[in-house]
Design an enzyme around this catalytic site. Structure first.
Site: not given
Length: 413
Positions: A110, A50-51, A192
């Protein structure tokens, strides 16, 4: 052999821009195969979270392929549109690239500083590259040492004061609006790893939690405790009674569309939170403009950075990272000396055999036994010399390797 990477991440690119270059697991495998097959690189690994999206390649010396050309090609970005995205990318190579990977694996790059999920995502990336046959010796070794380094950092250093993850942060934001989740009904779309973590945490706070399942796969899922499965196709049907909807899938399409949501919300007017933890996004952005809805996504979750309290931990982490990067570099630098080491070993064993010829004559061996004895003697001599040479490698300074091994070769000749 060169190792380089090209990447786009949350530091420079918005969520919408990151979506453009995200890969689903299937797309990632296809792209890695295409990179090796069509662009002339020796190995390829894709990290897509996502990053960030990163393409890692290994190339032969002197072969510098255009990494932007590869990534634009893999994402089918037409040439006239490429200029507006080029500034978003960073290209790194050699040690700069290694430092980036090792720090990323520790969670130091992150949005949630020090988070642990990125390590699992990097493990998954190299596993998928291995399965598709695009993880060559160099990338395999690099990623394995990066993972080992990150594990050591995680076990020896406390990078965060609390166990924070994207799922935990999402839960914190939801509780800012709904402090008592015991009275709320929640739908988690996606089963998931992340979906199950979110569902389990919501259930731990007493919420009634439904989690979507693909109908054709029923029976193969292990649901979190106190969570109930519901067919993915029925998500809009059950959504009318939900207070919280969290979507976290790897789908390239929206799981929740604004137009489909309008008649559902009309059945029951109440404040709702929609939380989109996927990249590409699962929930159509227009949902955030609808009445009584708060839409959270990866860019507005309020993910934090490192604070001053972590500076000492950061310095300790850097020390571990540097140690492992040096180990990786040395493991491959020694390969350039292998022909020289082999030459020294061969010359030494030949000299030993020549010096023993008179002694062999006294043994009165047959020609066959003499040949066999000489062959075995050569093997033992080579093995002993190699052991000494690699002992030198481990005990002398790296800067002295060239001088030491070159002089040794002159001596034994």
């Amino acid at each position: 052999m060169n190792i380089r990477m090209i990447g786009i991440d949350h530091e420079k690119a918005s969520l919408k821009e990151r979506e453009m270059f995200a890969f689903t697991p299937i797309q990632s495998r296809q792209a890695m195969e295409a990179a090796v097959k069509n662009y002339g690189v020796e190995g390829a690994v894709i990290i897509s979270t996502c990053n960030r999206t990163e393409l890692w390649v290994s190339e032969n010396e002197g072969s510098l392929v255009d990494l932007k050309e590869i990534l634009f090609g893999l994402k089918r970005i037409v040439k006239e549109d490429r200029d507006k995205y080029e500034y978003l990318f960073v290209i790194r190579q050699s040690r700069e690239a290694f430092v980036h990977l090792f720090q990323t694996a520790c969670g130091l790059k992150s949005q949630i500083w020090g988070e642990s999920q990125i390590l699992s995502q990097i493990k998954k990336a190299i596993e998928e590259a291995r399965e598709t046959g695009t993880a060559d010796l160099y990338l395999e070794k690099l990623f394995q040492i990066a993972i080992t380094s990150a594990k050591k950092v995680k076990t020896q250093i406390q990078l965060t004061t609390t166990d924070v993850s994207v799922a935990t942060k999402a839960l914190e934001r939801i509780q800012e609006v709904f402090p008592d989740l015991g009275e709320k009904r929640c739908l988690v779309i996606g089963n998931g790893e992340m979906g199950k973590i979110v569902a389990a945490q919501l259930a731990d706070y007493g919420a009634e939690v439904l989690i979507t399942l693909r109908q054709r796969k029923h029976g193969a899922y292990l649901l979190p405790k106190q969570c109930t499965g519901v067919d993915y196709e029925k998500r809009y049907t059950v959504l009318a009674d939900m207070d919280v909807v969290v979507s976290v899938t790897s789908s390239p399409h929206y799981t929740i569309k604004a137009d489909a949501l309008v008649p559902v919300l009309a059945q029951n007017h109440r404040p709702r939170i929609f939380c989109d933890l996927a990249v590409p996004r699962d929930i159509e952005p227009k949902v955030g403009d609808m009445e009584n809805i708060l839409l959270l996504d990866m860019d507005n979750l309020g993910l934090g950075k490192a604070d001053l309290r972590n500076q000492n931990a950061l310095a300790a982490a850097y020390e571990i990272i540097d140690e492992h990067i040096d180990k990786f570099i040395e493991s491959f630098e020694i390969r350039s000396y292998l022909p020289l080491l082999q030459s020294i070993s061969n010359s030494t064993s030949e000299k030993i055999c020549r010096n023993l010829q008179k002694d062999l004559a006294y043994l009165n061996l047959s020609d066959q036994d003499k040949a066999s004895f000489e062959s075995r003697l050569a093997q033992v001599a080579e093995k002993a010399v190699s052991s000494v040479l690699f002992g030198f490698r481990d005990s002398i300074d790296r800067d002295l390797w060239d001088e030491c091994f070159t002089n040794l070769e002159k001596v034994v000749r």
